[in-house]
Design a protein around this motif. Sequence first.
Motif, PDB file in Angstrom:
ATOM      1  N   ILE A  54     -11.340 -10.073  23.155  1.00 45.52           N
ATOM      2  CA  ILE A  54     -11.382 -11.527  23.333  1.00 45.52           C
ATOM      3  C   ILE A  54     -12.786 -11.982  23.671  1.00 45.52           C
ATOM      4  CG2 ILE A  54     -10.600 -13.402  24.841  1.00 45.52           C
ATOM      5  CD1 ILE A  54      -7.898 -11.927  25.001  1.00 45.52           C
ATOM      6  N   LEU A  55     -13.464 -11.251  24.577  1.00 45.02           N
ATOM      7  CA  LEU A  55     -14.845 -11.615  24.913  1.00 45.02           C
ATOM      8  C   LEU A  55     -15.769 -11.497  23.721  1.00 45.02           C
ATOM      9  CD1 LEU A  55     -15.315 -10.028  28.464  1.00 45.02           C
ATOM     10  CD2 LEU A  55     -15.053 -12.451  27.863  1.00 45.02           C
ATOM     11  N   LEU A  56     -15.571 -10.460  22.903  1.00 41.19           N
ATOM     12  CA  LEU A  56     -16.390 -10.321  21.702  1.00 41.19           C
ATOM     13  C   LEU A  56     -16.120 -11.449  20.710  1.00 41.19           C
ATOM     14  CD1 LEU A  56     -16.262  -6.467  21.080  1.00 41.19           C
ATOM     15  CD2 LEU A  56     -18.255  -7.823  21.725  1.00 41.19           C
ATOM     16  N   ALA A  57     -14.875 -11.872  20.605  1.00 42.50           N
ATOM     17  CA  ALA A  57     -14.520 -12.941  19.664  1.00 42.50           C
ATOM     18  C   ALA A  57     -15.086 -14.283  20.114  1.00 42.50           C
ATOM     19  CB  ALA A  57     -13.012 -13.018  19.517  1.00 42.50           C
ATOM     20  N   LEU A  58     -15.255 -14.487  21.418  1.00 44.97           N
ATOM     21  CA  LEU A  58     -15.757 -15.763  21.920  1.00 44.97           C
ATOM     22  C   LEU A  58     -17.268 -15.884  21.859  1.00 44.97           C
ATOM     23  CD1 LEU A  58     -13.442 -16.279  25.040  1.00 44.97           C
ATOM     24  CD2 LEU A  58     -13.303 -17.391  22.790  1.00 44.97           C
ATOM     25  N   GLU A  59     -17.951 -14.792  21.598  1.00 43.05           N
ATOM     26  CA  GLU A  59     -19.420 -14.865  21.539  1.00 43.05           C
ATOM     27  C   GLU A  59     -19.914 -15.598  20.331  1.00 43.05           C
ATOM     28  OE1 GLU A  59     -21.211 -11.065  21.910  1.00 43.05           O
ATOM     29  OE2 GLU A  59     -20.864 -10.976  24.035  1.00 43.05           O
TER      30      GLU A  59
END
Length: 59
Positions: A54-59
């Motif tokens: 999720i954190l990678l997708a939000l970058e």
Amino acid sequence: MSANIRVIPVDGVTALPDIDELPNEMDIRRDKRELLLLNIAAGLAVSLVSFAWILLALE
């Protein structure tokens, strides 16, 4: 420690299991605790990986 055992005859059964080979209560409890800890660890691992995606997708 004493045990009261009553033998009930059953057709087709020719031998009784050895008492020493049966799992005892402490082994069963330890196995349940190990399985619970394994389930918790697996759940935490899946949550951590999901959070990382999720954190990678939000970058």
